[in-house]
Design an enzyme around this catalytic site. Structure first.
Site, mmCIF file in Angstrom:
data_model
loop_
_atom_site.group_PDB
_atom_site.id
_atom_site.type_symbol
_atom_site.label_atom_id
_atom_site.label_comp_id
_atom_site.label_asym_id
_atom_site.label_seq_id
_atom_site.Cartn_x
_atom_site.Cartn_y
_atom_site.Cartn_z
ATOM 1 N N VAL A 94 1.722 6.981 0.257
ATOM 2 C CA VAL A 94 0.877 6.040 0.990
ATOM 3 C C VAL A 94 -0.514 6.043 0.373
ATOM 4 O O VAL A 94 -1.094 7.099 0.115
ATOM 5 C CB VAL A 94 0.795 6.430 2.483
ATOM 6 C CG1 VAL A 94 -0.182 5.534 3.234
ATOM 7 C CG2 VAL A 94 2.181 6.370 3.114
ATOM 8 N N CYS A 95 -1.046 4.847 0.158
ATOM 9 C CA CYS A 95 -2.375 4.703 -0.430
ATOM 10 C C CYS A 95 -3.246 3.895 0.521
ATOM 11 O O CYS A 95 -3.231 2.669 0.508
ATOM 12 C CB CYS A 95 -2.269 4.007 -1.786
ATOM 13 S SG CYS A 95 -3.858 3.797 -2.601
ATOM 14 N N ILE A 96 -3.962 4.625 1.386
ATOM 15 C CA ILE A 96 -4.950 3.993 2.258
ATOM 16 C C ILE A 96 -6.217 4.840 2.233
ATOM 17 O O ILE A 96 -6.171 6.048 1.970
ATOM 18 C CB ILE A 96 -4.441 3.804 3.709
ATOM 19 C CG1 ILE A 96 -3.983 5.121 4.332
ATOM 20 C CG2 ILE A 96 -3.364 2.742 3.777
ATOM 21 C CD1 ILE A 96 -3.628 5.012 5.809
ATOM 22 N N ASN A 152 0.800 -1.225 0.000
ATOM 23 C CA ASN A 152 0.000 0.000 0.000
ATOM 24 C C ASN A 152 0.834 1.277 0.000
ATOM 25 O O ASN A 152 0.329 2.358 0.308
ATOM 26 C CB ASN A 152 -0.969 -0.019 1.181
ATOM 27 C CG ASN A 152 -1.820 -1.273 1.191
ATOM 28 O OD1 ASN A 152 -1.714 -2.077 2.106
ATOM 29 N ND2 ASN A 152 -2.611 -1.488 0.149
#
Length: 176
Positions: free
Chosen positions: A95-97, A88
């Site tokens: 950051v990919c959340i 992620n």
């Protein structure tokens, strides 16, 4: 006109300052956060300690949070400065959340609106989500497809080796 802009931004600046002082008065285990430059409340540096009992344990990962001018209506961006191998986190560190995705409906239908950014989120809730992400990657929605593939297919082999290298490197460069 300029005076009105300053007045409208004042509550946001005060809010960021409040979160900053609260974190310093009541630190949360697993990370520390502070301003990169004392004159810029929009750019923060965070140090994240790799969560216990995970492949990231023992790591000290540096990241930057960059807040938009209209925070808290929109989420900050988070980028790891320390190299990290994670499904992620894309290869350049972004950051990919869900919690950091723009509020509202997901045009792809993957996330519910309540999983995305809400103005009630703070640096603390963001960091708790990132620490949780380190402990439990979401391989169904990867930012780093190669890391996600390794995590699914060879978690205790190649993936573990790459994470261990990042942990060692993070320890060596933590306080530079």
């Amino acid at each position: 006109m300029e005076k009105i802009k300053c007045i409208s931004e004042t509550p946001k600046v005060i809010l960021k300052f409040f979160f900053y002082t609260e974190l310093n008065k009541n630190p949360v285990e697993g990370f520390s956060a502070g301003l990169i430059d004392d004159n810029d409340l929009y750019r923060w540096e965070v140090l994240i300690i790799g969560p216990p009992d995970t492949l990231y344990e023992g790591g000290v990962f540096k990241a930057h949070l960059t807040f938009p001018k209209d925070y808290p209506l929109r989420p900050p961006k988070m980028k790891f400065i320390t190299e990290i191998w994670h499904p992620n986190v894309d290869k350049n560190g972004d950051v990919c959340i869900s919690i950091l995705h723009e509020p509202g409906e997901d045009k792809y239908g993957y996330e519910k609106p309540e999983e995305r950014w809400l103005p009630i989120h703070t640096v603390e809730t963001i960091m708790i989500s990132v620490i949780s992400m380190l402990a439990d990657p979401n391989g169904d929605s990867p930012a780093n497809v190669d890391a996600a593939k390794e995590w699914r297919e060879d978690r205790n082999g190649e993936f573990k080796r790459k994470v261990a290298r990042c942990v060692r490197k993070s320890q060596e460069t933590a306080f530079e």
